[in-house]
Write a protein that holds these residues in place. Structure first.
Motif, short mmCIF file in Angstrom:
data_model
loop_
_atom_site.label_atom_id
_atom_site.label_comp_id
_atom_site.label_asym_id
_atom_site.label_seq_id
_atom_site.Cartn_x
_atom_site.Cartn_y
_atom_site.Cartn_z
N GLU A 141 22.66 -0.10 -39.63
CA GLU A 141 23.43 0.52 -38.55
C GLU A 141 22.68 0.57 -37.22
O GLU A 141 23.29 0.53 -36.16
N ASP A 142 21.37 0.68 -37.27
CA ASP A 142 20.59 0.83 -36.05
C ASP A 142 19.88 -0.45 -35.62
O ASP A 142 18.91 -0.42 -34.88
N CYS A 143 20.38 -1.61 -36.07
CA CYS A 143 19.73 -2.88 -35.76
C CYS A 143 20.75 -3.90 -35.26
O CYS A 143 21.86 -3.99 -35.79
N ASP A 144 20.35 -4.65 -34.26
CA ASP A 144 21.18 -5.74 -33.73
C ASP A 144 20.57 -7.10 -34.02
O ASP A 144 20.93 -8.09 -33.41
N TYR A 158 20.28 -8.28 -44.32
CA TYR A 158 19.40 -7.66 -43.35
C TYR A 158 18.46 -8.69 -42.72
O TYR A 158 18.10 -9.68 -43.34
N CYS A 163 14.39 -4.18 -42.07
CA CYS A 163 15.62 -3.41 -42.30
C CYS A 163 15.99 -3.31 -43.78
O CYS A 163 16.46 -2.27 -44.23
N ARG A 166 13.82 -0.65 -45.31
CA ARG A 166 14.17 0.65 -44.75
C ARG A 166 15.49 1.15 -45.33
O ARG A 166 15.61 2.31 -45.69
N GLN A 170 16.17 4.41 -47.71
CA GLN A 170 17.19 5.38 -47.30
C GLN A 170 18.19 5.61 -48.44
O GLN A 170 18.55 6.75 -48.74
#
Length: 180
Positions: A141-144, A158, A163, A166, A170
Motif C-alpha cells: 500500500e505504501d509503495c509505488d 512486490y 516490500c 515487510r 506485517q
C-alpha cells in the motif's frame, strides 16, 4: 513465456532504474550511477559526468510511463524511443560477459541512449509476445515501485525494495495480534 537472456536482463534493469526514482530515491549521484551501471553490466562509452547522470534520470521518468500506458501507448513510446535514438539492431558478443545478443545502438552512444534503446528493444519482445500484463506496480500500500514479473506462474506481487518481506512481517504480526 521465456524471454531471451538479453531481453530478461534489459527488463530487470529497466524496472530497477524506474524504482530508483521511488521514494526514497536511490540514484542521485555519479557514484550511484557507477554502482547501477556495474550492477547491470552496461558496456560501451561513458562520460562519467553530471550530464550523463541527468540523461539517465530523465530517461527514468520516461520509462516509468511504460507501466502506466495501455498497449497502444506502450507501442507508441517504444517506437518513439527507437526512432529518436536511431536504433540499428546488430547481433554482438562480449567475451566473458555475454553470449550472442542484440545491440541496437552504437557502443559509443551516450549511456542514457543505450539504456533507452535496450529497454525499448526488450519491450518489443514483451509487446509481440502479448505479455504486457507482466508489468505491474508493487501491491504494498505504501509503495509505488514497479515490477517485471518473470515468474512462470505470474505470481510476483512486490518490488525488490523489501516490500515482500515487510508485508509478510506485517501479516504475521497481524495474525499474532488477532490470536491474542
Amino acid at each position: 513465456m521465456t524471454f531471451a537472456h538479453d531481453t530478461r536482463d534489459a527488463l530487470v534493469s529497466m524496472a530497477a532504474l524506474v524504482n530508483t526514482g521511488v521514494e526514497p530515491a536511490t540514484l542521485s549521484t555519479l557514484e550511484d550511477l557507477e554502482e547501477f551501471v556495474g550492477q547491470f553490466g552496461y558496456t560501451g562509452a561513458r562520460a562519467h559526468d553530471a550530464a550523463e547522470l541527468a540523461g539517465v534520470l530523465a530517461l527514468r521518468g520516461e520509462l516509468h510511463r511504460l507501466w502506466e500506458l495501455d498497449e497502444e501507448g506502450v507501442v507508441g513510446l517504444v517506437n518513439d524511443l527507437l526512432a529518436r535514438h536511431q536504433a540499428l539492431p546488430q547481433v554482438v558478443r562480449h567475451e566473458g560477459w555475454w553470449d550472442w545478443h542484440l545491440h541496437a545502438i552504437s557502443s559509443s552512444a551516450p549511456l542514457a541512449h543505450r539504456i533507452a534503446v535496450e529497454s525499448a528493444m526488450a519491450m518489443v519482445d514483451v509487446v509481440r509476445s502479448g505479455e504486457l500484463d507482466r508489468l505491474r506496480v508493487c501491491e504494498a500500500e505504501d509503495c509505488d515501485g514497479v515490477i517485471i514479473d518473470l515468474s512462470k506462474n505470474r505470481s510476483r506481487r512486490y518490488c525488490d525494495r523489501g516490500c515482500g518481506n515487510r508485508m509478510a512481517v506485517q501479516a504475521y504480526r497481524s495474525r499474532k495480534t488477532y490470536r491474542g
